[in-house]
Design a protein around this motif. Structure first.
Motif, PDB file in Angstrom:
ATOM      1  N   GLN A  82       0.806  -1.220   0.000  1.00 34.85           N
ATOM      2  CA  GLN A  82       0.000   0.000   0.000  1.00 34.85           C
ATOM      3  C   GLN A  82       0.836   1.265   0.000  1.00 34.85           C
ATOM      4  O   GLN A  82       0.484   2.254  -0.651  1.00 34.85           O
ATOM      5  CB  GLN A  82      -0.931  -0.001   1.218  1.00 34.85           C
ATOM      6  CG  GLN A  82      -1.898   1.177   1.248  1.00 34.85           C
ATOM      7  CD  GLN A  82      -2.848   1.114   2.422  1.00 34.85           C
ATOM      8  OE1 GLN A  82      -2.722   0.242   3.293  1.00 34.85           O
ATOM      9  NE2 GLN A  82      -3.807   2.015   2.463  1.00 34.85           N
ATOM     10  N   TYR A  83       1.940   1.256   0.749  1.00 32.09           N
ATOM     11  CA  TYR A  83       2.706   2.484   0.940  1.00 32.09           C
ATOM     12  C   TYR A  83       4.178   2.265   0.600  1.00 32.09           C
ATOM     13  O   TYR A  83       4.955   1.797   1.434  1.00 32.09           O
ATOM     14  CB  TYR A  83       2.612   2.958   2.397  1.00 32.09           C
ATOM     15  CG  TYR A  83       1.229   3.311   2.863  1.00 32.09           C
ATOM     16  CD1 TYR A  83       0.533   4.375   2.301  1.00 32.09           C
ATOM     17  CD2 TYR A  83       0.615   2.596   3.888  1.00 32.09           C
ATOM     18  CE1 TYR A  83      -0.737   4.715   2.738  1.00 32.09           C
ATOM     19  CE2 TYR A  83      -0.647   2.929   4.347  1.00 32.09           C
ATOM     20  CZ  TYR A  83      -1.322   3.992   3.766  1.00 32.09           C
ATOM     21  OH  TYR A  83      -2.577   4.322   4.209  1.00 32.09           O
ATOM     22  N   ALA A  84       4.565   2.587  -0.608  1.00 33.39           N
ATOM     23  CA  ALA A  84       5.976   2.535  -0.970  1.00 33.39           C
ATOM     24  C   ALA A  84       6.631   3.882  -0.668  1.00 33.39           C
ATOM     25  O   ALA A  84       5.958   4.908  -0.499  1.00 33.39           O
ATOM     26  CB  ALA A  84       6.133   2.192  -2.443  1.00 33.39           C
ATOM     27  N   SER A  85       7.950   3.866  -0.601  1.00 26.63           N
ATOM     28  CA  SER A  85       8.703   5.073  -0.281  1.00 26.63           C
ATOM     29  C   SER A  85       8.683   6.061  -1.439  1.00 26.63           C
ATOM     30  O   SER A  85       8.337   5.737  -2.571  1.00 26.63           O
ATOM     31  CB  SER A  85      10.153   4.712   0.058  1.00 26.63           C
ATOM     32  OG  SER A  85      10.755   4.042  -1.038  1.00 26.63           O
ATOM     33  N   ILE A  86       9.089   7.268  -1.109  1.00 32.25           N
ATOM     34  CA  ILE A  86       9.266   8.307  -2.110  1.00 32.25           C
ATOM     35  C   ILE A  86      10.636   8.947  -1.858  1.00 32.25           C
ATOM     36  O   ILE A  86      10.809   9.619  -0.841  1.00 32.25           O
ATOM     37  CB  ILE A  86       8.170   9.374  -2.033  1.00 32.25           C
ATOM     38  CG1 ILE A  86       6.795   8.706  -2.046  1.00 32.25           C
ATOM     39  CG2 ILE A  86       8.302  10.372  -3.176  1.00 32.25           C
ATOM     40  CD1 ILE A  86       5.730   9.527  -1.416  1.00 32.25           C
ATOM     41  N   PRO A  87      11.601   8.621  -2.708  1.00 32.07           N
ATOM     42  CA  PRO A  87      11.445   7.921  -3.974  1.00 32.07           C
ATOM     43  C   PRO A  87      11.591   6.418  -3.851  1.00 32.07           C
ATOM     44  O   PRO A  87      12.020   5.899  -2.827  1.00 32.07           O
ATOM     45  CB  PRO A  87      12.620   8.472  -4.797  1.00 32.07           C
ATOM     46  CG  PRO A  87      13.692   8.665  -3.766  1.00 32.07           C
ATOM     47  CD  PRO A  87      12.966   9.140  -2.532  1.00 32.07           C
TER      48      PRO A  87
ATOM     49  N   GLU B  79      11.663   8.138   3.224  1.00 32.45           N
ATOM     50  CA  GLU B  79      12.570   8.942   2.405  1.00 32.45           C
ATOM     51  C   GLU B  79      13.893   8.220   2.198  1.00 32.45           C
ATOM     52  O   GLU B  79      14.491   7.713   3.160  1.00 32.45           O
ATOM     53  CB  GLU B  79      12.802  10.291   3.090  1.00 32.45           C
ATOM     54  CG  GLU B  79      14.023  11.072   2.669  1.00 32.45           C
ATOM     55  CD  GLU B  79      13.936  11.662   1.270  1.00 32.45           C
ATOM     56  OE1 GLU B  79      13.477  10.944   0.370  1.00 32.45           O
ATOM     57  OE2 GLU B  79      14.342  12.820   1.093  1.00 32.45           O
ATOM     58  N   LEU B  80      14.343   8.116   0.953  1.00 29.48           N
ATOM     59  CA  LEU B  80      15.576   7.414   0.607  1.00 29.48           C
ATOM     60  C   LEU B  80      16.447   8.323  -0.242  1.00 29.48           C
ATOM     61  O   LEU B  80      15.944   9.055  -1.101  1.00 29.48           O
ATOM     62  CB  LEU B  80      15.282   6.146  -0.197  1.00 29.48           C
ATOM     63  CG  LEU B  80      14.763   4.881   0.497  1.00 29.48           C
ATOM     64  CD1 LEU B  80      13.412   5.089   1.153  1.00 29.48           C
ATOM     65  CD2 LEU B  80      14.648   3.749  -0.532  1.00 29.48           C
TER      66      LEU B  80
ATOM     67  N   LEU C  58      23.018   3.745   0.378  1.00 29.14           N
ATOM     68  CA  LEU C  58      21.617   4.025   0.653  1.00 29.14           C
ATOM     69  C   LEU C  58      21.528   4.753   1.990  1.00 29.14           C
ATOM     70  O   LEU C  58      21.901   4.201   3.020  1.00 29.14           O
ATOM     71  CB  LEU C  58      20.819   2.721   0.695  1.00 29.14           C
ATOM     72  CG  LEU C  58      19.352   2.810   1.117  1.00 29.14           C
ATOM     73  CD1 LEU C  58      18.555   3.653   0.124  1.00 29.14           C
ATOM     74  CD2 LEU C  58      18.754   1.408   1.235  1.00 29.14           C
ATOM     75  N   ILE C  59      21.049   5.988   1.973  1.00 26.97           N
ATOM     76  CA  ILE C  59      20.900   6.776   3.194  1.00 26.97           C
ATOM     77  C   ILE C  59      19.412   6.938   3.459  1.00 26.97           C
ATOM     78  O   ILE C  59      18.656   7.391   2.592  1.00 26.97           O
ATOM     79  CB  ILE C  59      21.579   8.158   3.071  1.00 26.97           C
ATOM     80  CG1 ILE C  59      23.054   8.007   2.700  1.00 26.97           C
ATOM     81  CG2 ILE C  59      21.465   8.914   4.384  1.00 26.97           C
ATOM     82  CD1 ILE C  59      23.353   8.192   1.244  1.00 26.97           C
ATOM     83  N   THR C  60      18.988   6.543   4.642  1.00 27.74           N
ATOM     84  CA  THR C  60      17.566   6.557   4.952  1.00 27.74           C
ATOM     85  C   THR C  60      17.391   6.455   6.466  1.00 27.74           C
ATOM     86  O   THR C  60      18.353   6.462   7.224  1.00 27.74           O
ATOM     87  CB  THR C  60      16.834   5.412   4.220  1.00 27.74           C
ATOM     88  OG1 THR C  60      15.426   5.485   4.474  1.00 27.74           O
ATOM     89  CG2 THR C  60      17.355   4.053   4.657  1.00 27.74           C
ATOM     90  N   GLY C  61      16.159   6.364   6.902  1.00 28.92           N
ATOM     91  CA  GLY C  61      15.877   6.229   8.322  1.00 28.92           C
ATOM     92  C   GLY C  61      14.389   6.197   8.565  1.00 28.92           C
ATOM     93  O   GLY C  61      13.570   6.227   7.634  1.00 28.92           O
TER      94      GLY C  61
END
Length: 390
Positions: free
Chosen positions: A236-241, A294-295, A308-311
């Motif tokens: 249902q909810y993929a990241s952006i981007p 957020e990626l 890959l920087i994210t959190g």
């Protein structure tokens, strides 16, 4: 300690005749451990805007921070960098949110000064804020009403060197805006694809960039003609981007996507069978944290290859998501050609760890040649200065 460990390893290994293999393996492990990036956390502001941009506001050659209602000036002095700020406007507030879900640098009116584009869920509009070249407030100009804006991305869709503006509007059809003259945006429709999550990149290797949504990819046939391929479903909810990159070096672009409002982040390996059928095999990157919204795909280790920087997005739905009360973390994941390795930039309860907002940045703020991490969110605006590898 490491020298003692190496010697002991060799003694034991000689008995089995494996000294060379084990010592090389041990050295490789120690080398990898010593290559971790160290960061110095730097508090900028306690504001709760969820987006930050890196923009040279006054053209002095130093990147400034633009977040919400404020510009944070880069004076070149490490001790007081970003301490001086001035107000650029009054971003609309709705409950605990500010209707400011992106900060995309773009000289919209062609005057040589960098403006920025943003949009919001509640006002359902895209707008650009005009850089006046002084410390005056930045006038806001509405681009268009587009529906609920989860966030916005700027991608150069046609390769002309200027980004197009792509709002992620989960409740309305997919479209984008092209700047076709000073202050003039033209809207182009892609199709009736409603998706929380969007990416852009060449999926089929034909040299044209395709869109990626949560349940498939949209092939670019040229001349704004698009064909949908339901080759996967990210939920249902993929990241952006959604990141498009060839991870395993097989010449086919793969996908990286977080679960924006639940646990987990994954990569999807593109595969083509003997009959030419395309599919995407799902691999776990991490399932210990939630709200990977957020990626960023950028080089922060200095090895010339992206990480890959994210959190975890802090309070994405005001504590309404699974894992909302878990500790918050900011991470970078290194890729070894087969899998991702998780490294902590900041982790702990709110106030100790650092969560992300909805739009963060990776950029060299001090001219060191190393990329720093800039993160806004409801837990404040911070910079994590990259001190290099250990």
């Amino acid at each position: 300690m490491s020298r003692f460990f190496d010697n002991r390893c060799c003694v034991a290994a000689r008995v089995a005749g494996l000294c060379t293999v084990l010592c090389v393996a041990t050295a490789s492990i120690l080398y990898a451990q010593h290559q971790k990036v160290t960061f110095t956390p730097y508090f900028v502001a306690a504001e709760s805007f969820e987006s930050v941009g890196v923009i040279d506001v006054d053209g002095d050659g130093r990147p400034d921070l633009v977040s919400g209602d404020f510009i944070y000036k880069n004076n070149g002095d490490v001790g007081t960098i970003f301490r001086k700020r001035h107000r650029l406007g009054q971003q609309p507030a709705f409950g605990e949110y500010f209707d400011d879900f992106a900060t995309i640098p773009l000289d919209v009116n062609g005057d040589g000064r960098i403006d920025f584009v943003t949009g919001g869920w509640f006002g359902e509009a895209l707008r650009w804020h005009e850089n006046p070249g002084t410390n005056a407030e930045w006038p806001a100009h509405e681009i268009a009403k587009v529906g609920n804006v989860e966030t916005v991305r700027g991608w150069d869709l046609d390769g002309d060197g200027v980004v197009e503006i792509v709002p992620n509007t989960p409740n309305t059809a997919l479209h984008y805006f092209k700047l076709e003259g000073p202050g003039k945006f033209v809207r182009y429709e892609v199709g009736d694809y409603k998706s929380h999550g969007i990416g852009f990149g060449d999926i089929n290797g034909d040299g044209l960039g395709d869109f990626v949504v949560k349940n498939g990819w949209i092939e670019n046939k040229g001349d704004n003609q698009w064909v949908f391929h339901p080759d996967f479903d990210m939920g249902q909810y993929a990241s952006i981007p959604i990141i498009v990159a060839d991870l395993n070096g097989d010449g086919k672009n793969d996908l990286i996507a977080g679960t924006a409002h639940n646990y987990g982040i994954y990569w999807y390996e593109q595969q083509i069978d003997a009959e030419g059928k395309r599919s995407f095999k799902k691999h776990v990157i991490d399932e210990a944290a939630s709200q990977y919204h957020e990626l960023v795909w950028a080089d922060i280790t200095g090895d010339g290859k992206p990480e890959l920087i994210t959190g975890k997005r802090y309070r994405a739905h005001n504590d309404g998501d699974p894992g909302a009360y878990d500790d918050v973390g900011l991470y970078y994941f290194t890729w070894d050609g087969r899998s991702f390795v998780k490294n902590i930039i900041a982790y702990g309860p709110p106030g100790v760890g650092k969560g992300t907002g909805i739009y963060m940045q990776v950029a060299d703020l001090r001219g060191t040649g190393r990329n720093d991490v800039i993160v806004a969110g409801k837990d404040g605006l911070w910079v994590f200065f990259n001190d290099g590898t250990e």
